[in-house]
Scaffold this active site. Structure first.
Site, mmCIF file in Angstrom:
data_model
loop_
_atom_site.group_PDB
_atom_site.id
_atom_site.type_symbol
_atom_site.label_atom_id
_atom_site.label_comp_id
_atom_site.label_asym_id
_atom_site.label_seq_id
_atom_site.Cartn_x
_atom_site.Cartn_y
_atom_site.Cartn_z
ATOM 1 N N CYS D 148 0.834 -1.200 0.000
ATOM 2 C CA CYS D 148 0.000 0.000 0.000
ATOM 3 C C CYS D 148 0.870 1.253 0.000
ATOM 4 C CB CYS D 148 -0.958 -0.006 1.180
ATOM 5 S SG CYS D 148 -0.179 -0.230 2.782
ATOM 6 N N TYR D 149 1.903 1.277 0.820
ATOM 7 C CA TYR D 149 2.781 2.450 0.831
ATOM 8 C C TYR D 149 3.461 2.657 -0.518
ATOM 9 C CZ TYR D 149 2.448 2.820 5.988
ATOM 10 O OH TYR D 149 2.029 2.973 7.294
#
Lengths: 329, 329, 329, 329
Positions: D148-149
């Protein structure tokens, strides 16, 4: 000059209530925090586990032989009784935060909690609600700290009961912040589960019902709800009035609270934020002519007046201190 | 092939409910969002004001002459009636989200809201709760969208009323997220005021009480609370039962809901998070032998089933579409 | 025996910072809260506006002639300077919480804030960060309370600057709770806007940048973010190191903090909850070998150490009290 | 006419990401949810565990022999690789949400994750960021869903890298909601720990750093923070510019995003709430003349564009569907 400070230990200081009790004793001008105990967390400093306590003592295993004047026991129901008994045998005055000594009827206790862990002490404790048992607490060696829900509910309802105004089943719709569910990490206490949610729980019967009924002398329908906040508790109480009553008369019913340092009857419904991290209970009372119901709303901080700071209030009474000492900041 | 999509305008799309109605129409397979109006915000794109709507239309001043098949009116109480009248005069079918057309008794309306803004239409609307007025809605030209609290309360209580099980004053302890207070920035809706707080409001009488009583046919004590969450509403209903009843019988009372696409009776108390941003209402019902009270808990999203998505559900009915169209994602 | 308590007024006590300053003075053992002022809210009791202050004084219009030893001014930027001047003319010692007296360069002030409201006093204040200006504060008649972001940033970075370790542009990614946006109800502070959101703001330049650069002596890129919490502030600081450095050396750079009552260097990144409602700043410092950057994380409560309790810390110094008095609960 | 819907299984559907992937497949017009698996929760219905999924399928034990066209694997790092291998051996096309197939350098993998569970497949996956690998994904049999990052960081930074504008160490200060920490109940995810807190974690090195560096081709300092919200992720990126640049030139660097259905460059810093529960990434880019730094802010929903809905975007590509299908509500 001898050290006249009263030595107090906290047994079971790793949970929210025990940790806060330790913090409040530690900053109290006349109590000295003698020890803090924990099982799984023994060896850690309390302040590492609960930074806001600012207590640098190391958590130790419980040892009833460590000499203290008093102890606050923060163990779960069932586990508390044997620890309390061990302390009482050594003459230590005890405030127990669990439910183990709140009930007076051993059959009711068995129904809700099972076998009692120290039957020889069952029924010997004073119920630690200072507003109603102030004198008994002063002389008590064993005080049973009330549950958080009963604290708010009884402060809301006992004046009505004494005035003979309860004319039917009392409905208590109670809302608590997540700290009321304890420090255990569970599906229920997970942030993503609790945030933005609000739901009833234990609607088939919560252990706080018999405690409220014992002290109130009336049947209640008690329904707790989990609300998405860390602290705080609101008990919304609905009472079929036994007769019509004016707002002025209703206020009169609560007139004794004018003398109470920690209970305030206000003119609008209270919110939990205004009593957060205080020993205060704020109430409002209203009569609904349309339905003949009396509404009482009582807001407390479940960990403070609902548990730990109320214990300090009782401890002040037990040791002849001002009731408000260490609790007014 | 001609474009057979139904043209729908949203009057008053800058508030939470109107904006969501516009979003739902915009993504609906058979409705076309014809216009969105606002007063102060005219000239802005709706998607700039409410990014999650993904609606790129510009907000315009309201003009009833713009030709549409239907309109949803999201104005405040009082302001809605004249706009509704202007649309009806032009033959536009209307769903009004305000309270202006919910009540049937004009004296009751006057008592709670003052003079009506379109008396010629008073009493002509169908109450837009599809679960109880499905057939009437199909043929209606004017639908009054129910209030969010009444939606949950009536879904919870009407089956009990029909079964003759309500034996006394019904207590409705309702909890709503902050979006229920609207988009106006006030001391009440400030994050620092609302966060970590929970409190009753309008305990002397909320406008939703007469609406609930009209549809239920029983007196209620209705007490709303503001809870620290954005969305969601839980109505906790306490009903003195007119007779003893078994759990099986209680479930039978709600058997019609088995056919409802958006109402579900479940076996544990529902939370508001599980219905967030859906048109669903989840209920549970319980009988407390100890006090003879029936408890019903109903959870909805106040902006969805409580307002905007319920309007789409009615709109589907009015235009002969599947009731669930555009509402199942 | 004469009353030797120091009389302190709070000018502008209706905002969060002024109200908290009043609360802290009110509970302080050696200060006496002489008055609290407000404009729009004059006539109300402070405790009705901000219940947790427990201050029953009535808010009055500001009158600089009321005799006090000191005043804390909680007015907005621009409005503060004239009030401060009026108080100084009467010999009152002042702590100003606004930005009006923080800067030393009047051109920089004008660029960010416009014309100054009391130019005769510009440049005469001591910067109220006790950890770096302790001796100057003791003798000061006018103290400029630092901004909340600069408080955390300077406690994080000044030791690195003094040690010559800053080798390039310092990036400060700061996160603040919503109380940092003040008590005004706006679209930004609405619960439904702020809850579950997190976003940068004023990325083109925040007024706290020149203040940080003045005290640090280095250029910074300062980017504030609004986070969904009521209290708390975290400054995450990224510093290109001027040379390689070991963890032990880094800790040595912060060794002076061992003597500070309110600043603590800890071994893991701090969170804002652990310093909530305290005058503490908790820091951690790390060296990333991979990129040659030093990271410093500093957590404070924006309303406490960031504003109001830090003012009490300075007031203690100004009047010869223990620096920690009234701040350790 | 044969059923041409594509059968998709979700392996590991009890976590947040797997459950959401199942929900999105279930409501997708051309995919059919063939099965959902879980270990501890096998036997429960997915909709009972995660009500908002509205998926009534029962969770089963994983069995790679169940015939499907594709599978999404939601297992933890390490556990995913063998399951992926079993599926690939049977010709099933796979999107793996774990980190097991994201890295190209097996030494880097070993350093951060240990031994690989399916070395024969290491390095064979396409990196599932459609905006940069669209054509490769169309033909892929194994897609590694990005972290996600990295999703937000790469969408923010790759255009700068391609334009040669990165002139030094990139600082990525990332903030994630608590769902990013997974469904496990821990001290960290407890509501009372996370609520009203904000703190950095894994500052000594997070596993997403090498993934970002692999795709970006530049060294980064990556520092994640846990923020008190359920969903949402904001990556604040600070880049020393390799040269002076005007705002117009900067926007030009991101011009390709005009064609992207799910990425939008906007003129103000984005917040996470505006992309909640969508597959969108919203970005803003700014040049700070004062320090010569470029700032890029990218907001996504960590569970949607950061994980599960991005997988559906890839799945659409793999099976020749419109890239936006099932993702635009």
């Amino acid at each position: 000059m001898p050290d006249t400070r009263i030595k107090v230990g906290v047994v079971g200081a790793s949970g929210y209530a025990g940790a806060l009790a330790a913090q409040l004793i530690n900053r109290h001008p006349h109590f000295e925090l003698a020890y803090v105990t924990a099982r799984a967390e023994a060896g850690q400093r309390l302040g590492d586990l609960h930074p806001r306590t600012r207590v640098h003592l190391q958590l130790t295993e419980f040892d009833p032989d460590v000499p203290v004047d008093a102890a606050i026991v923060g163990y779960p129901h069932g586990a508390a009784a044997p620890a309390v008994a061990a302390l009482r045998e050594r003459g230590v005055r005890v405030i127990d935060l669990s439910a183990d000594f709140r009930l007076q009827d051993d059959e009711v206790y068995r129904e809700w909690y099972g076998e009692h862990g120290a039957p020889q002490l069952f029924g010997t404790a004073v119920y630690g609600l200072p507003e109603f048992y102030r004198e008994d607490i002063r002389g008590a060696d064993l005080v049973a700290g009330p549950g958080c829900y009963p604290t708010a509910a009884l402060l809301a309802l006992v004046p009505l009961a004494r005035a003979g105004l309860i004319g039917g089943t009392v409905v208590i719709d109670a809302k608590s912040g997540v700290s009321g569910a304890g420090r255990n990490a569970t599906d229920t206490t997970h942030f993503v589960s609790a945030n933005e949610d609000l739901k009833p729980y234990k609607v088939a019967g919560h252990r706080h019902r018999p405690e409220i009924e014992q002290e109130l002398g009336h049947d209640v329908l008690f329904v707790p709800h989990l609300a998405p906040m860390s602290h705080g508790e609101l008990d919304s109480c609905y009472v079929p009035a036994s007769r019509e009553i004016t707002p002025g008369e209703l206020r009169e019913v609560y007139a004794d609270y004018l003398m109470e340092p920690f209970v305030e009857l206000i003119g609008r419904p209270p919110g939990v934020l205004e009593v957060r991290e205080t020993n205060d209970c704020r109430l409002s009372v209203h009569y609904d002519e349309h339905t003949g119901q009396i509404m009482v709303f009582a807001a407390i901080d479940n960990l403070w007046k609902g548990t730990a700071s109320q214990a300090i209030q009782s401890l002040n009474l037990m040791f002849g201190r001002e009731e408000t000492e260490g609790l007014l900041s």
